[in-house]
Motif scaffolding. Structure first.
Motif, PDB file in Angstrom:
ATOM      1  N   TYR A 108    -107.068 -43.890  49.428  1.00 39.96           N
ATOM      2  CA  TYR A 108    -107.075 -42.634  48.684  1.00 39.96           C
ATOM      3  C   TYR A 108    -105.986 -42.657  47.611  1.00 39.96           C
ATOM      4  O   TYR A 108    -104.980 -41.949  47.703  1.00 39.96           O
ATOM      5  CB  TYR A 108    -106.867 -41.459  49.647  1.00 39.96           C
ATOM      6  N   LYS A 164    -113.311 -40.263  46.760  1.00 34.59           N
ATOM      7  CA  LYS A 164    -112.990 -40.418  48.186  1.00 34.59           C
ATOM      8  C   LYS A 164    -111.934 -39.411  48.637  1.00 34.59           C
ATOM      9  O   LYS A 164    -111.770 -39.174  49.837  1.00 34.59           O
ATOM     10  CB  LYS A 164    -112.521 -41.839  48.483  1.00 34.59           C
ATOM     11  N   SER A 165    -111.219 -38.825  47.708  1.00 34.36           N
ATOM     12  CA  SER A 165    -110.191 -37.829  48.058  1.00 34.36           C
ATOM     13  C   SER A 165    -110.785 -36.685  48.863  1.00 34.36           C
ATOM     14  O   SER A 165    -110.105 -36.091  49.713  1.00 34.36           O
ATOM     15  CB  SER A 165    -109.537 -37.272  46.790  1.00 34.36           C
TER      16      SER A 165
END
Length: 225
Positions: A57, A19-20
Protein backbone atom coordinates in the motif's frame (compact mmCIF):
# COMPACT_ATOMS: atom_id res chain seq x y z
CA UNK A 1 -4.59 12.40 13.72
CA UNK A 2 -2.59 9.96 11.59
CA UNK A 3 -5.03 7.10 11.08
CA UNK A 4 -8.38 8.93 10.92
CA UNK A 5 -9.06 10.59 7.55
CA UNK A 6 -11.97 12.20 5.73
CA UNK A 7 -13.63 11.41 2.38
CA UNK A 8 -11.33 13.72 0.43
CA UNK A 9 -8.14 12.13 1.74
CA UNK A 10 -9.57 8.65 1.15
CA UNK A 11 -10.30 9.57 -2.47
CA UNK A 12 -6.76 10.92 -2.90
CA UNK A 13 -5.17 7.75 -1.52
CA UNK A 14 -7.31 5.48 -3.68
CA UNK A 15 -6.62 7.61 -6.76
CA UNK A 16 -2.89 7.25 -6.07
CA UNK A 17 -3.22 3.49 -5.52
CA UNK A 18 -6.56 1.61 -5.78
CA UNK A 19 -5.30 -1.04 -3.31
CA UNK A 20 -5.51 1.60 -0.56
CA UNK A 21 -9.25 0.91 -0.39
CA UNK A 22 -8.49 -2.50 1.16
CA UNK A 23 -7.27 -0.90 4.41
CA UNK A 24 -9.47 2.20 4.63
CA UNK A 25 -12.61 1.48 6.66
CA UNK A 26 -15.65 3.63 7.58
CA UNK A 27 -15.19 4.92 11.13
CA UNK A 28 -17.58 5.62 13.98
CA UNK A 29 -17.07 7.54 17.20
CA UNK A 30 -19.23 7.12 20.30
CA UNK A 31 -21.12 10.33 19.46
CA UNK A 32 -22.12 8.85 16.08
CA UNK A 33 -24.13 5.99 17.64
CA UNK A 34 -27.80 6.80 18.24
CA UNK A 35 -30.81 4.73 19.25
CA UNK A 36 -31.60 2.25 16.47
CA UNK A 37 -29.10 3.66 13.94
CA UNK A 38 -25.61 5.02 13.43
CA UNK A 39 -25.12 8.57 12.18
CA UNK A 40 -21.87 8.25 10.25
CA UNK A 41 -19.88 11.49 9.97
CA UNK A 42 -17.99 10.54 6.81
CA UNK A 43 -14.76 9.58 8.58
CA UNK A 44 -12.49 6.63 7.85
CA UNK A 45 -9.74 4.76 9.67
CA UNK A 46 -6.58 3.53 8.00
CA UNK A 47 -6.69 0.05 9.44
CA UNK A 48 -3.01 -0.85 9.29
CA UNK A 49 -3.25 -3.70 11.75
CA UNK A 50 -0.21 -5.49 13.12
CA UNK A 51 1.42 -7.74 10.53
CA UNK A 52 0.33 -5.67 7.54
CA UNK A 53 2.64 -5.71 4.50
CA UNK A 54 2.77 -1.93 4.18
CA UNK A 55 4.75 -2.17 0.93
CA UNK A 56 1.54 -3.39 -0.75
CA UNK A 57 0.00 0.00 0.00
CA UNK A 58 2.55 2.60 -1.14
CA UNK A 59 0.13 5.55 -1.08
CA UNK A 60 -0.91 4.76 2.50
CA UNK A 61 2.73 4.36 3.58
CA UNK A 62 3.69 7.67 1.99
CA UNK A 63 0.79 9.43 3.70
CA UNK A 64 1.62 7.97 7.13
CA UNK A 65 5.31 8.86 6.76
CA UNK A 66 4.58 12.50 7.62
CA UNK A 67 3.54 11.28 11.10
CA UNK A 68 6.43 8.82 11.51
CA UNK A 69 8.16 10.60 14.40
CA UNK A 70 4.96 10.65 16.46
CA UNK A 71 3.99 7.09 15.45
CA UNK A 72 7.34 5.43 16.21
CA UNK A 73 7.40 3.57 19.58
CA UNK A 74 9.45 5.44 22.18
CA UNK A 75 12.86 4.02 23.06
CA UNK A 76 12.94 5.60 26.52
CA UNK A 77 10.64 7.25 29.04
CA UNK A 78 12.37 10.58 28.56
CA UNK A 79 11.62 10.68 24.83
CA UNK A 80 8.92 13.30 24.23
CA UNK A 81 7.55 12.25 20.86
CA UNK A 82 6.32 8.82 19.88
CA UNK A 83 3.91 6.14 21.07
CA UNK A 84 4.20 3.80 24.03
CA UNK A 85 6.98 1.17 23.71
CA UNK A 86 5.71 -2.12 22.32
CA UNK A 87 6.30 -4.64 19.54
CA UNK A 88 4.37 -2.88 16.77
CA UNK A 89 5.95 -1.09 13.81
CA UNK A 90 5.61 2.66 13.40
CA UNK A 91 2.97 2.39 10.65
CA UNK A 92 0.82 -0.18 12.49
CA UNK A 93 -2.20 0.31 14.73
CA UNK A 94 -1.00 0.04 18.30
CA UNK A 95 -3.24 -2.80 19.55
CA UNK A 96 -3.64 -6.29 18.10
CA UNK A 97 -7.48 -6.06 17.63
CA UNK A 98 -7.83 -9.80 17.11
CA UNK A 99 -11.62 -9.47 16.82
CA UNK A 100 -11.44 -7.11 13.82
CA UNK A 101 -13.46 -9.45 11.57
CA UNK A 102 -16.54 -8.71 13.70
CA UNK A 103 -16.55 -5.13 12.42
CA UNK A 104 -17.24 -6.41 8.91
CA UNK A 105 -20.42 -8.25 9.96
CA UNK A 106 -23.90 -6.98 10.89
CA UNK A 107 -23.74 -6.08 14.56
CA UNK A 108 -25.22 -4.17 17.46
CA UNK A 109 -23.14 -1.18 18.50
CA UNK A 110 -23.45 1.04 21.55
CA UNK A 111 -21.74 4.19 22.85
CA UNK A 112 -19.98 4.18 26.23
CA UNK A 113 -21.69 7.20 27.82
CA UNK A 114 -25.47 7.70 27.48
CA UNK A 115 -28.49 9.17 29.26
CA UNK A 116 -30.78 6.31 28.18
CA UNK A 117 -30.34 2.82 26.75
CA UNK A 118 -28.81 3.45 23.32
CA UNK A 119 -28.18 0.58 20.94
CA UNK A 120 -27.93 0.72 17.15
CA UNK A 121 -28.01 -1.89 14.40
CA UNK A 122 -25.08 -1.52 12.02
CA UNK A 123 -24.95 -3.18 8.61
CA UNK A 124 -22.45 -0.71 7.15
CA UNK A 125 -19.27 -2.58 8.14
CA UNK A 126 -18.21 0.37 10.30
CA UNK A 127 -15.17 0.14 12.53
CA UNK A 128 -15.34 2.11 15.78
CA UNK A 129 -13.26 3.58 18.57
CA UNK A 130 -12.92 2.76 22.27
CA UNK A 131 -15.92 4.93 23.14
CA UNK A 132 -18.11 2.17 21.70
CA UNK A 133 -18.77 -1.53 22.22
CA UNK A 134 -19.89 -4.00 19.56
CA UNK A 135 -22.04 -7.10 20.03
CA UNK A 136 -21.50 -9.66 17.29
CA UNK A 137 -25.09 -10.51 16.44
CA UNK A 138 -27.59 -9.67 13.71
CA UNK A 139 -30.55 -10.58 15.95
CA UNK A 140 -32.91 -7.59 15.86
CA UNK A 141 -34.91 -9.18 18.70
CA UNK A 142 -31.91 -8.65 20.99
CA UNK A 143 -31.67 -5.03 19.82
CA UNK A 144 -35.35 -4.49 20.71
CA UNK A 145 -34.82 -5.86 24.19
CA UNK A 146 -31.71 -3.74 24.79
CA UNK A 147 -33.43 -0.52 23.67
CA UNK A 148 -36.44 -1.08 25.93
CA UNK A 149 -37.33 0.87 29.11
CA UNK A 150 -36.93 -2.39 31.05
CA UNK A 151 -33.25 -2.58 30.17
CA UNK A 152 -32.87 1.17 30.63
CA UNK A 153 -34.13 0.77 34.19
CA UNK A 154 -31.91 -2.25 34.89
CA UNK A 155 -28.87 -0.55 33.40
CA UNK A 156 -29.19 2.43 35.66
CA UNK A 157 -29.32 0.17 38.73
CA UNK A 158 -26.00 -1.50 37.96
CA UNK A 159 -23.96 0.93 35.84
CA UNK A 160 -21.56 3.60 37.04
CA UNK A 161 -23.17 7.02 36.82
CA UNK A 162 -21.82 10.31 35.51
CA UNK A 163 -22.83 13.92 36.01
CA UNK A 164 -25.97 15.23 34.36
CA UNK A 165 -27.91 11.95 34.46
CA UNK A 166 -25.49 10.00 32.25
CA UNK A 167 -24.29 6.46 32.86
CA UNK A 168 -21.75 4.04 31.42
CA UNK A 169 -22.76 1.39 28.89
CA UNK A 170 -19.72 -0.85 29.26
CA UNK A 171 -19.38 -4.58 28.57
CA UNK A 172 -19.12 -5.37 32.29
CA UNK A 173 -22.67 -4.03 32.70
CA UNK A 174 -24.14 -5.10 29.34
CA UNK A 175 -23.28 -8.74 29.97
CA UNK A 176 -25.45 -8.72 33.11
CA UNK A 177 -28.63 -7.78 31.23
CA UNK A 178 -31.12 -10.64 30.95
CA UNK A 179 -32.61 -11.46 27.54
CA UNK A 180 -35.96 -13.25 27.99
CA UNK A 181 -36.79 -16.56 26.32
CA UNK A 182 -40.07 -16.20 24.41
CA UNK A 183 -42.12 -18.27 22.00
CA UNK A 184 -41.56 -17.87 18.27
CA UNK A 185 -44.75 -15.87 17.76
CA UNK A 186 -43.87 -13.15 20.27
CA UNK A 187 -40.24 -13.10 19.12
CA UNK A 188 -41.40 -12.50 15.55
CA UNK A 189 -43.74 -9.68 16.59
CA UNK A 190 -41.00 -7.95 18.57
CA UNK A 191 -38.49 -8.41 15.76
CA UNK A 192 -40.83 -6.97 13.14
CA UNK A 193 -41.61 -3.90 15.24
CA UNK A 194 -37.93 -3.35 15.97
CA UNK A 195 -37.15 -3.52 12.26
CA UNK A 196 -39.84 -0.91 11.66
CA UNK A 197 -38.16 1.30 14.26
CA UNK A 198 -34.87 0.96 12.40
CA UNK A 199 -36.53 1.81 9.08
CA UNK A 200 -38.51 4.76 10.46
CA UNK A 201 -35.55 6.38 12.19
CA UNK A 202 -33.67 6.26 8.89
CA UNK A 203 -36.47 8.44 7.51
CA UNK A 204 -36.20 10.83 10.50
CA UNK A 205 -39.87 10.16 11.26
CA UNK A 206 -39.57 10.48 15.04
CA UNK A 207 -43.30 10.99 15.64
CA UNK A 208 -43.99 7.57 14.14
CA UNK A 209 -40.99 6.16 16.01
CA UNK A 210 -42.57 7.17 19.32
CA UNK A 211 -45.73 5.27 18.37
CA UNK A 212 -43.81 2.19 17.31
CA UNK A 213 -41.70 2.20 20.47
CA UNK A 214 -44.86 2.32 22.59
CA UNK A 215 -46.20 -0.77 20.78
CA UNK A 216 -42.84 -2.47 21.06
CA UNK A 217 -42.50 -1.77 24.76
CA UNK A 218 -45.87 -3.38 25.47
CA UNK A 219 -44.61 -6.57 23.84
CA UNK A 220 -41.30 -6.42 25.68
CA UNK A 221 -43.17 -6.10 29.00
CA UNK A 222 -45.10 -9.20 27.97
CA UNK A 223 -41.83 -10.99 27.18
CA UNK A 224 -40.63 -10.34 30.73
CA UNK A 225 -43.97 -11.42 32.17
Amino acid sequence: EAFIIDEQKRAELIAADPKSAEVIKPWLRGRDVKRWRVDWAGLYVIFARQGIDIERYPAVKEYLTQFKEDLTPKRSKTQKRGRKPCGYKWYEIQDAIAYHAEFEKPKIILPSIVNQATFAFDTGHHYSNDKTTIIGTDDVFVLAILNSPVQDFLFQQIAATKRGGYFEQKPMYVEQLPVPHVDDGLRQQITQLAQQCIDIVEEDNYERLTELEAELNTLVYEAYG
